[in-house]
Enzyme design. Structure first.
Site, PDB file in Angstrom:
ATOM      1  N   SER A 132       0.861  -1.180   0.000  1.00  0.00           N
ATOM      2  CA  SER A 132       0.000   0.000   0.000  1.00  0.00           C
ATOM      3  C   SER A 132       0.893   1.224   0.000  1.00  0.00           C
ATOM      4  O   SER A 132       1.984   1.209   0.575  1.00  0.00           O
ATOM      5  CB  SER A 132      -0.881  -0.012   1.240  1.00  0.00           C
ATOM      6  OG  SER A 132      -1.204   1.288   1.662  1.00  0.00           O
ATOM      7  N   ARG A 161     -28.465  -4.924 -42.793  1.00  0.00           N
ATOM      8  CA  ARG A 161     -27.294  -4.410 -42.039  1.00  0.00           C
ATOM      9  C   ARG A 161     -27.798  -3.321 -41.126  1.00  0.00           C
ATOM     10  O   ARG A 161     -28.530  -2.431 -41.569  1.00  0.00           O
ATOM     11  CB  ARG A 161     -26.189  -3.854 -42.946  1.00  0.00           C
ATOM     12  CG  ARG A 161     -24.942  -3.393 -42.115  1.00  0.00           C
ATOM     13  CD  ARG A 161     -23.671  -3.267 -42.931  1.00  0.00           C
ATOM     14  NE  ARG A 161     -23.652  -4.332 -43.906  1.00  0.00           N
ATOM     15  CZ  ARG A 161     -23.327  -4.178 -45.186  1.00  0.00           C
ATOM     16  NH1 ARG A 161     -22.903  -3.001 -45.613  1.00  0.00           N
ATOM     17  NH2 ARG A 161     -23.383  -5.201 -46.007  1.00  0.00           N
TER      18      ARG A 161
END
Lengths: 457, 457, 457, 457
Positions: A282, A322
């Site tokens: 950390s 399409r």
């Protein structure tokens, strides 16, 4: 055309890649990989067109040769040109014609439409990425199976609704992960092996192939190692839904396992930790050790369902021959889904590989809920003798005790109990070992099945 | 540290950027932009720490200077190091210490936690991108208002359930788009102007700031032009939910308008087309002209809701004082959401700007449904005189006629009708102009309001 | 029409209502409530039409009277008839005409379209339900504020990434919940107070109102206590997006708080438990006590984001002047979203109300990570004196110790440390109380603000 | 216990059921159906327990008998009691004990945990509902196949990006729908046939079954016609993900087909309409005819993906041995998903069944884009002779002409064209029939395959 920039060889943000883009999957869905796939499809099309007599063999050879060297093409420039045509294929075809030269250039892309190239490339990209993911999911299963075997008889608290319930074993828990991963591998492999070619021409009728469309498609599918579907699937997007479903299910499993690891690694539980040198620190709390691999797996997996949702919610409803938008919306969503799920699989494999298991702590935690491991068994035994409500009442009163010994004493202080339960049998019921024998068999069955499939594969 | 590669200055796939990443928003959420924002936050922290007497002023000066030149830092290398720490800040802090040098290095990042830096940088990145998006949404409103004014009295078919219903005007339709965009601008601007600093230290208690935390936060917020919240919001992610909600709503609006354009541009409807030289061609059908801008806007917008869903579904449930995964899952999701919504706004502005409107076709289409424009008015008039069902029956029978003249004749052939409706009044009811007077007023009101806000802003 | 069945007075599954439909919100979005709202809208329309001179006053009176008694109408029959028209309003209008009788029946629904009635009814239903939800969210804030005050100085482990980090207080944690809930209340109330009337007629042009449309709308809005929007919003669904965003954000907050409670209630953590007689038992483990309220709150909240997603993803893209499906898809989604969020708020209020807090256990757990609470402070202190890396190295080595005393001893064994840190100051840094002073101030500020708003409201 | 109300026999809102809950699926997932399934599971458990010697045969007989009459149990009362236990099973077990009576009551639910009963009941409910859905999806395929055959050679415009492209046939279009539906049927049936029993006891170890757990599970699975999984899947939710994926994919397909119908039914396109007496009217526009079935199908289908998203996003991440919320969140989400997808399937079948096809209009519309049908063919032919760019240039110029005759004349006016294209071959290329021969073969292949599977099934 000369590339103004080298194609990006990793998809996604570089800054966050360490967490969210682990594994070569990020390369497998990069612009470079897409370009490679698009060129593979154009090459296969040319070869198949030639085989069907639709273009000269020399043209096919020239096209295939030009497709080999992707470094000639610049994804960024193609991408910019895509703004005019609505997709990058027209620009790629133009660049490819130049690369092929006068002679064969006119035969590039013959008979196909842009969507044929992009959809088939999408299948290739996905297939190649799925190979990597399957490998990592098998790795997850291997690690989980190893944990299951190593801790076959290690009792630990089974936890329901985040409360300790009765005992299970860590082996049984890891066997659940193993079986889940093996099932996902099956589903993923089935999807991968069924990924289809898309070839239909302008509106899916193969009209421009002069009655040779079926032959061209068959040849292309064979060359590209894709399946050859009954019909083009340009706006019937079942293959996309299949991928989405399989990866969504996988991400769910990976998130579940990662979540279990994170919960077991909590400071107050401390049953597992990830042991990897240099990982998990950390910036402000030097004493802290985070299960970074499991956390990253979970984070990566969490991105999946929203992307699945886009694919199912927007991208299935493709209009006519399409879609006006729904198709295009897949282009980044599908690779992102593949990438984040792949990242999760890779991270989870690493998490399980680095998992330190504290068996003593598992046993110690199990004591926290006192006689819980056996209380259920006692309640079950007494229920059929005293009626459920009386039995539960007696056990609940006794359970208020903190230790198993007190629980035992309180129970035996009731004549009702003594009438139906000897002290010896009570001890047997309260023995944690008694309650886990099935868990051990379950884990053995799963790991045996896992080894069998791995040996066979 | 020397960059091994220049930071990517555009987010997302380059190959598909032409369609899905229009507008400088893709730059505004790139790795380069993130790096810039992270350094801005570290610089502001140092300056505020110095102002609070927590670090020497010379250190703050040195840190701020080192933060100025982002080119020293390599996002890719930082990203790779992020795999160890679980986020890229630890690596950035390390690199920044080196850049600052012996003297001031130790004062880098003082008191803050990684999440403070990333969350505040996320707010900066978002705020800067929202400036661009607001500009494009205002542009959408400008274009829509101009269309509304230009076609204020142009009758066209109102369409419900994709069927012609009664007449509206194109001005009214465009006024609806204008009002929608103006409302989104308000919401976006409110969210943007409220984006908060995040500063809390390890667990949100400002513990490491020696009671100067509030002062440090206030100064940072002022310098970074963010709001200073009552409490750190590390795991109370309301700001993320606000951004997600506002962009989700905007994407919905943009998709709706783009959808209307696409529907009106259909070959069979042909009321509008996009006129932009070189855009909209097809690789196989040279005669075809696609509304690429509207399609790309719709595609970009379609990616948004799935990303919103990830932010709301996974990313809100952040455990305790820092989430184990849910936080990390935001890192790519938020910029992607900003990028795709921004792309949609930019594309839609372009679509409306290039919109050719065929007023004649609008009028001609309106004739297709025969007397429909007036049939509702006739039915309404007769309903209160003959009862609803009889009136609807009469109108429905007459409506089977194809032309307005036939409809008129059939209606007047009924004594019931003639008893309550003169031929003159019938003609009035059937006049399309009659039914659109409110539409004209509505459009005027909206465009007037739009101009007032633009003049005032 | 005679009801064949009484309208269902609770929405959702009865069987699972105990967990997923807590609170009167389930009644507020039931079929009965919808029917009430639909009739309220028809009544208001009639009254406004009469005020504008469009229908006779006597007709309005008759219609309003007929609308008063909802029991005459049968939602099930109306729902079945909806299959023919595509929505239930045509059938309702028919039934209402019958109820009103010959005279006034023809004036029912004059000028409006089905969507006007349903959309406005949806706003009424939502507004009424939001009143209930706001009340429960205020209740959540009240309970959280009370916890914050009661445990203002109770130290507990702050937890990041599910690992203990440094100390915070339970008061500070509960203050975060309070502030989050208060912010949600503001947002919800703003959304609720802005919910608009929808009135546009067939295509949103108010064409059938004979130039009185604005007046009719203004009167209806006033009567129904809704806002009167600039334009009808039939296919510009910003109000739906606002509701979705606000409820999505709220659900996220509720899930976060419930999650914290569940994590703290884990057997191994045991810092809180829900104390409610008769709740939380298990069918097989009589000794077990589950935090049922928090679990149910979390479960209810989890249903929200998917529903938000439907509202944003499908329901915003409404074609032209009425959508062909996207509108209809809102009808069950919106009430479900309101219901599950309302259930979550009600359950969470109950969870916090019944929360037993074990301060001793909180303190004891804080000891588990040894000197962690102070290690960050020590590292911060030494960093600016020895450089970050040396400081972190020293602290990390010392942190390997299990107890604070050992940590202290190890640290002071280094000359480097002693040169920059007296034993006295070290003790001060290691005092948990030292690190929580800001946390206490934060909690005080939040609870003060909460009380001020509650006193003022 | 006496029911205070009859169990609701339809799930969801009655008021909106006509649109959103078509088909008996709404009954199949109602509270009544759930209650039936829960009782079936308890009965099967008792029978299997007796077969394994764990409870007396007489008890099993008594329990099974009591489970037969569901009318004794009141879902609403059970649901209310669920608030205390966190699920309705404890209350059901209590009521069942009473129903069974003193003797056998204590043997009710022996060895199982609540989740075993609910999860297995969920599988039964889903399996029964899937039977209905599969039937409707087969019906959709039947109708689509019939359309494909009836209109095998009917030319119509193929449309890409909502613009006319080149010709296809309606038969080919409907064949795409058929193939899509047949594939969904396969996937659905596979999922349905694989739905597994859940039996694990408190934490999935079968501990309470005295080593007979496997035998009990095997017997129950056989009796309930569910599969018997390797391991209990209480928190490895693959079956839920499979259902979600299959239904999500199906909903996508149904929405796509419904969308095509709606687009073709547009006033300006008018190629199809739904012909069903009394359906499709409008409350204000008597002349209007809406494709209500397709619209309702689309609306129903649109609800699915958000529900899938909840199941994948929240419900997969189930902690340890029973989730604290994620499990409960499935209870309403899964039936809603089944119901809305089922409604969509039923509506779409009805839409296709009632579809009137206007072949003449299809041919007429095809003329709108002039020579487009053949222009692609011409461009393809010339490309390999003149180079792509010259060919496209020539065709594009000629395409500016409105009629095919003009196009032909313009083309032949170029020497370049005449050099490579005779007038005869040009006419051949421009013949719409030429371009659709593959479309016809495709449709024939699909319908043949469809008939074969239907004959075989």
């Amino acid at each position: 055309m000369r590339p103004s920039s080298s194609p990006s060889d990793r998809a996604g943000s570089a800054l966050f890649a360490g967490v969210l883009s682990r594994s070569p999957v990020a390369e497998a869905v990069s612009d470079a990989a897409w370009l490679r796939a698009l060129l593979d499809v154009e090459a296969a099309l040319a070869v198949a067109n030639a085989a069907a007599g639709l273009i000269p063999a020399t043209a096919a050879t020239a096209i295939a040769a030009a497709c080999r060297d992707a470094s000639v093409f610049d994804p960024r420039a193609l991408g910019e040109q895509a703004a005019a045509a609505g997709n990058p294929v027209l620009a790629l075809v133009g660049a490819l014609e130049v690369a092929v030269g006068e002679e064969g250039g006119a035969y590039v892309h013959r008979g196909a439409t842009s969507q044929d190239i992009i959809d088939t490339a999408a299948m290739l990209v996905t297939k190649r990425a799925l190979d990597l993911i399957v490998d990592d999911v098998e790795g997850v299963a291997d690690e989980a199976a190893a944990l299951a075997e190593r801790h076959l008889r290690t009792p630990m608290a089974g936890r329901t609704l985040m409360q300790q319930a009765v005992a299970t074993t860590f082996g049984r828990k890891a066997a659940g992960w193993t079986a889940g991963a093996d099932a996902c591998t099956d589903r993923l492999a089935a999807v991968r092996d069924g990924l289809p070619l898309q070839l239909g021409g302008a509106v899916g009728t193969l009209a421009a192939f002069e009655a040779q469309g079926s032959a061209v498609a068959a040849r292309m599918a064979e060359d590209l190692q894709l399946t050859n579907p009954v019909l083009p699937w340009h706006t019937i997007r079942a293959p996309i839904a299949d991928i989405a479903g399989a990866l969504g299910g996988l991400a769910g499993l990976l998130g579940k396992i990662a979540g279990d690891v994170i919960l077991m690694a909590q400071t107050e539980v401390a049953e597992v930790s990830e042991q990897a040198p240099g990982r998990g620190g950390s910036s402000t709390m030097p004493h802290k050790h985070n299960p970074v691999a499991a956390i990253s797996a979970r984070a990566s997996a969490m991105r999946a369902p929203g992307l699945v949702s886009t694919l199912l919610q927007c991208c299935m409803a493709q209009e006519h021959e399409r879609a006006a938008g729904a198709w295009h919306a897949e282009w980044e969503t599908l690779p992102d889904l593949v990438r984040c799920t792949g990242s999760a699989a890779s991270w989870l494999r690493e998490s399980l590989r680095s998992l330190q298991v504290d068996e003593q702590r598992m046993r110690a935690n199990l004591q926290l809920s006192g006689p819980s491991a056996g209380a259920e068994a006692v309640a079950g035994h007494l229920s059929v003798r005293l009626g459920r409500s009386r039995a539960h009442q007696l056990v609940a009163q006794a359970s208020a005790a903190i230790t198993t010994a007190e629980f035992r004493a309180r129970l035996l202080s009731h004549a009702d109990v003594r009438g139906h339960l000897t002290a010896e049998y009570l001890d047997e019921l309260l023995d944690p070992a008694a309650s886990i024998s099935d868990a051990v068999s379950q884990a053995l069955a799963v790991t045996a099945a896992h080894h069998a499939r791995r040996a066979g594969s």
